[in-house]
Write a protein that holds these residues in place. Structure first.
Motif, mmCIF file in Angstrom:
data_model
loop_
_atom_site.group_PDB
_atom_site.id
_atom_site.type_symbol
_atom_site.label_atom_id
_atom_site.label_comp_id
_atom_site.label_asym_id
_atom_site.label_seq_id
_atom_site.Cartn_x
_atom_site.Cartn_y
_atom_site.Cartn_z
ATOM 1 N N LYS A 88 0.833 -1.202 0.000
ATOM 2 C CA LYS A 88 0.000 0.000 0.000
ATOM 3 C C LYS A 88 0.870 1.254 0.000
ATOM 4 C CE LYS A 88 -4.054 -2.052 2.111
ATOM 5 N NZ LYS A 88 -5.016 -2.025 3.183
ATOM 6 N N ILE A 89 1.950 1.233 0.749
ATOM 7 C CA ILE A 89 2.871 2.374 0.786
ATOM 8 C C ILE A 89 3.514 2.576 -0.579
ATOM 9 C CG2 ILE A 89 5.081 3.179 1.729
ATOM 10 C CD1 ILE A 89 4.189 1.786 4.391
ATOM 11 N N ASP A 90 3.964 1.482 -1.209
ATOM 12 C CA ASP A 90 4.583 1.579 -2.534
ATOM 13 C C ASP A 90 3.608 2.132 -3.568
ATOM 14 O OD1 ASP A 90 6.927 0.544 -1.493
ATOM 15 O OD2 ASP A 90 6.566 -1.499 -2.248
ATOM 16 N N THR A 91 2.359 1.671 -3.508
ATOM 17 C CA THR A 91 1.348 2.161 -4.444
ATOM 18 C C THR A 91 1.079 3.641 -4.214
ATOM 19 O OG1 THR A 91 0.320 -0.021 -4.524
ATOM 20 C CG2 THR A 91 -1.027 1.826 -5.252
ATOM 21 N N PHE A 92 0.982 4.049 -2.958
ATOM 22 C CA PHE A 92 0.761 5.450 -2.626
ATOM 23 C C PHE A 92 1.926 6.305 -3.134
ATOM 24 C CE2 PHE A 92 1.537 9.048 0.190
ATOM 25 C CZ PHE A 92 0.334 9.730 0.053
ATOM 26 N N ASN A 93 3.147 5.871 -2.845
ATOM 27 C CA ASN A 93 4.322 6.627 -3.270
ATOM 28 C C ASN A 93 4.408 6.730 -4.787
ATOM 29 O OD1 ASN A 93 5.156 7.169 -0.670
ATOM 30 N ND2 ASN A 93 6.498 5.385 -0.564
ATOM 31 N N ALA A 94 4.055 5.678 -5.505
ATOM 32 C CA ALA A 94 4.075 5.714 -6.960
ATOM 33 C C ALA A 94 3.060 6.732 -7.470
ATOM 34 C CB ALA A 94 3.774 4.329 -7.535
ATOM 35 N N GLY A 95 1.900 6.804 -6.817
ATOM 36 C CA GLY A 95 0.885 7.779 -7.202
ATOM 37 C C GLY A 95 1.350 9.202 -6.968
ATOM 38 N N GLN A 96 2.126 9.408 -5.909
ATOM 39 C CA GLN A 96 2.644 10.738 -5.608
ATOM 40 C C GLN A 96 3.658 11.195 -6.660
ATOM 41 O OE1 GLN A 96 1.691 12.811 -2.946
ATOM 42 N NE2 GLN A 96 0.069 11.302 -2.885
ATOM 43 N N LYS A 97 4.371 10.241 -7.231
ATOM 44 C CA LYS A 97 5.392 10.554 -8.236
ATOM 45 C C LYS A 97 4.806 10.592 -9.642
ATOM 46 C CE LYS A 97 8.847 8.215 -5.449
ATOM 47 N NZ LYS A 97 9.602 6.986 -5.303
ATOM 48 N N GLY A 98 3.549 10.196 -9.774
ATOM 49 C CA GLY A 98 2.919 10.173 -11.086
ATOM 50 C C GLY A 98 3.259 8.935 -11.891
ATOM 51 N N GLY A 99 3.895 7.956 -11.264
ATOM 52 C CA GLY A 99 4.277 6.729 -11.960
ATOM 53 C C GLY A 99 3.331 5.596 -11.642
ATOM 54 N N SER A 100 3.693 4.426 -12.080
ATOM 55 C CA SER A 100 2.884 3.248 -11.788
ATOM 56 C C SER A 100 3.449 2.547 -10.554
ATOM 57 C CB SER A 100 2.885 2.295 -12.987
ATOM 58 O OG SER A 100 4.206 1.872 -13.253
ATOM 59 N N ALA A 101 2.722 1.584 -10.055
ATOM 60 C CA ALA A 101 3.154 0.856 -8.867
ATOM 61 C C ALA A 101 4.459 0.119 -9.151
ATOM 62 C CB ALA A 101 2.071 -0.132 -8.443
ATOM 63 N N THR A 102 5.256 -0.058 -8.108
ATOM 64 C CA THR A 102 6.542 -0.732 -8.267
ATOM 65 C C THR A 102 6.347 -2.235 -8.375
ATOM 66 O OG1 THR A 102 6.797 -0.870 -5.882
ATOM 67 C CG2 THR A 102 7.751 1.053 -6.959
ATOM 68 N N ALA A 103 7.371 -2.911 -8.848
ATOM 69 C CA ALA A 103 7.349 -4.370 -8.954
ATOM 70 C C ALA A 103 7.313 -4.965 -7.551
ATOM 71 C CB ALA A 103 8.587 -4.849 -9.700
ATOM 72 N N PRO A 104 6.776 -6.162 -7.416
ATOM 73 C CA PRO A 104 6.746 -6.788 -6.093
ATOM 74 C C PRO A 104 8.159 -7.092 -5.603
ATOM 75 C CG PRO A 104 6.019 -8.325 -7.785
ATOM 76 C CD PRO A 104 6.183 -7.001 -8.439
ATOM 77 N N ARG A 105 8.311 -7.101 -4.292
ATOM 78 C CA ARG A 105 9.597 -7.449 -3.692
ATOM 79 C C ARG A 105 9.738 -8.962 -3.644
ATOM 80 N NH1 ARG A 105 9.407 -5.396 1.937
ATOM 81 N NH2 ARG A 105 7.271 -6.049 1.675
ATOM 82 N N VAL A 106 10.969 -9.457 -3.700
ATOM 83 C CA VAL A 106 11.228 -10.892 -3.598
ATOM 84 C C VAL A 106 10.680 -11.379 -2.266
ATOM 85 C CG1 VAL A 106 13.018 -12.659 -3.457
ATOM 86 C CG2 VAL A 106 13.250 -10.783 -5.092
ATOM 87 N N GLY A 107 9.906 -12.451 -2.314
ATOM 88 C CA GLY A 107 9.296 -13.008 -1.115
ATOM 89 C C GLY A 107 7.907 -12.468 -0.825
ATOM 90 N N GLN A 108 7.484 -11.463 -1.571
ATOM 91 C CA GLN A 108 6.152 -10.887 -1.358
ATOM 92 C C GLN A 108 5.090 -11.891 -1.774
ATOM 93 O OE1 GLN A 108 5.600 -6.928 -2.822
ATOM 94 N NE2 GLN A 108 3.406 -7.193 -3.047
ATOM 95 N N ILE A 109 4.042 -12.010 -0.971
ATOM 96 C CA ILE A 109 2.954 -12.940 -1.232
ATOM 97 C C ILE A 109 1.761 -12.168 -1.770
ATOM 98 C CG2 ILE A 109 1.351 -14.592 -0.203
ATOM 99 C CD1 ILE A 109 3.587 -15.142 1.885
#
Length: 55
Positions: free
Chosen positions: A14-35
């Motif tokens: 959720k933080i990554d998605t929020f931060n991507a929205g603040q920068k005008g970009g798309s959501a970041t790729a998932p982190r290794v180990g993310q479920i």
């Protein structure tokens, strides 16, 4: 700590998605180990099914 990992991953996503929205970009790729939806990201190209393992 392992019991908290899914919660931590959810909030980090959720933080990554929020931060991507603040920068005008798309959501970041998932982190290794993310479920996500019962699959664990192993690394590499997130669009490649071989980069995911079913839990």
């Amino acid at each position: 700590m392992e019991k908290q990992k899914p919660t931590i991953d959810t909030y980090q996503q959720k933080i990554d998605t929020f931060n991507a929205g603040q920068k005008g970009g798309s959501a970041t790729a998932p982190r290794v180990g993310q479920i996500d939806s019962g699959y664990t990201f192993l690394g590499g190209d997130p669009s490649n099914p071989n980069s995911w393992r079913k839990n």
